[in-house]
Scaffold this active site. Structure first.
Site, mmCIF file in Angstrom:
data_model
loop_
_atom_site.group_PDB
_atom_site.id
_atom_site.type_symbol
_atom_site.label_atom_id
_atom_site.label_comp_id
_atom_site.label_asym_id
_atom_site.label_seq_id
_atom_site.Cartn_x
_atom_site.Cartn_y
_atom_site.Cartn_z
ATOM 1 N N ASP A 85 -7.014 1.877 -8.470
ATOM 2 C CA ASP A 85 -7.252 3.289 -8.809
ATOM 3 C C ASP A 85 -7.761 3.333 -10.389
ATOM 4 O OD1 ASP A 85 -7.398 5.870 -9.414
ATOM 5 O OD2 ASP A 85 -6.006 6.529 -7.826
ATOM 6 N N GLU A 140 0.747 -1.262 -0.059
ATOM 7 C CA GLU A 140 0.045 0.154 0.105
ATOM 8 C C GLU A 140 0.975 1.179 0.016
ATOM 9 O OE1 GLU A 140 -2.457 2.698 -0.157
ATOM 10 O OE2 GLU A 140 -3.352 0.666 -0.338
#
Length: 251
Positions: A119, A69
Site C-alpha cells: 500500500d 495478510e
C-alpha cells in the site's frame, strides 16, 4: 460478467490448517508446528489473494512459505487457494507483519522476504505507515539468514525510489540488483541495474471495450506475482522491482 461470490470461492473447504489468526499462531516461533518439518522459510508481507504464495509453494516444494495478510477476507481467499492446490508447505497468517517481525520471528530465521505491491499510503501524513520504512527494513535484515534475499516490487515509482533510499540508509543489504523475474521486454527502461517493466507494445493491453490491442495471447497466472500485478501489467503500466541480499560473513 460479475465477480464470483465470496461464498463460492471458499465453498465448504476446511481451511483450518492453512490459515491462522492471532492466538492461533504458535508461540514461541516453531515452524514445525506449522509445517511438520524443518526447511528454509520464505516470508511474504501482504499476500492479498495468495497468488504468489500458491505459485511459489508449488514451484519450491522443499521450502516453506509464510504469507501475512491483515485483511481477513483476503487471507481466507489465499488459504482457499492453498487448499484447492493441495499445498502443505504454505500458510497464511492474518496479522500485522511488522508486529510478527518484531515479537515472533527470531534473528537469522528467513531465507527470503517478499514485499509485492505494498500500500503506497499516498498522503504525506500517512507515509510513516508504509511497510518499507526504517524500523521494518532493519528487522528484515536481522531476520534474514546470511545470503537471504529481500524481494521488492511496486507500481509506484516514487515509492520504489524512496524504498531504495531507506534500505540503503538503514541496512547493510547489498543491492539493489535487478529482479530477474521481471520480463525484459525489448523496450524496457534500464536504470542502472533496475529495470522498469511495462510497455503497451510488448504486453497485452485491455481497453475499455475489453478487447486486446494489439491482439496477443493472454498471459497466464505464472507470468505474474499477484492479481494486482496482473491487472497492472496487462494494462501496459510500469512495474519497478529490485532484489537485495544479506552478506555472508567471511571466515
Amino acid at each position: 460478467m460479475g465477480r464470483r461470490s465470496f461464498a463460492k470461492i471458499i465453498g465448504d473447504l476446511d481451511l483450518s490448517a492453512r490459515i491462522k489468526k492471532g492466538d492461533e499462531i504458535p508461540r514461541p516461533w516453531n515452524p514445525n508446528l506449522l509445517f511438520g518439518r524443518e526447511a528454509p522459510i520464505e516470508f511474504e508481507i501482504g499476500s492479498g489473494k495468495g497468488m504468489f504464495l500458491a505459485n511459489a509453494a508449488a514451484a519450491e516444494p522443499d521450502r516453506d512459505f509464510i504469507g501475512v495478510e491483515v485483511a481477513y477476507r483476503y487471507a481466507l481467499m489465499a488459504a482457499a487457494e492453498l487448499v484447492k492446490s493441495d499445498l502443505s508447505n504454505a500458510v497464511i497468517l492474518c496479522a500485522d507483519a511488522a508486529l510478527l517481525l518484531a515479537d515472533w520471528i527470531p534473528s537469522a530465521s528467513l531465507a527470503a522476504v517478499h514485499i509485492y505491491f505494498p500500500d503506497p499510503w499516498w498522503k504525506k501524513s500517512h507515509r510513516k505507515r508504509r511497510i518499507v520504512r526504517a524500523d521494518v527494513v532493519k528487522m528484515i535484515e536481522d531476520r534474514l539468514v546470511p545470503g537471504g534475499k529481500l524481494w521488492l516490487r511496486t507500481d509506484v515509482e516514487e515509492y520504489f525510489h524512496e524504498s531504495l533510499r531507506v534500505i540503503a540508509a538503514e541496512t547493510h543489504l547489498s543491492g539493489p540488483n535487478a529482479d530477474p523475474r521481471l520480463p525484459a521486454e525489448p523496450k524496457a527502461v534500464a536504470e542502472g541495474d533496475i529495470f522498469r517493466s511495462g510497455d503497451k507494445e510488448n504486453l497485452p493491453y485491455y481497453g475499455e471495450n475489453g478487447n486486446q490491442n494489439p491482439p496477443v495471447p493472454r498471459a497466464g497466472r505464472g507470468d505474474f506475482l499477484s492479481h494486482f500485478e496482473r491487472r497492472t501489467r496487462l494494462n501496459g503500466l510500469p512495474v519497478w522491482g529490485a532484489v537485495f541480499e544479506k552478506a555472508v560473513p567471511v571466515r
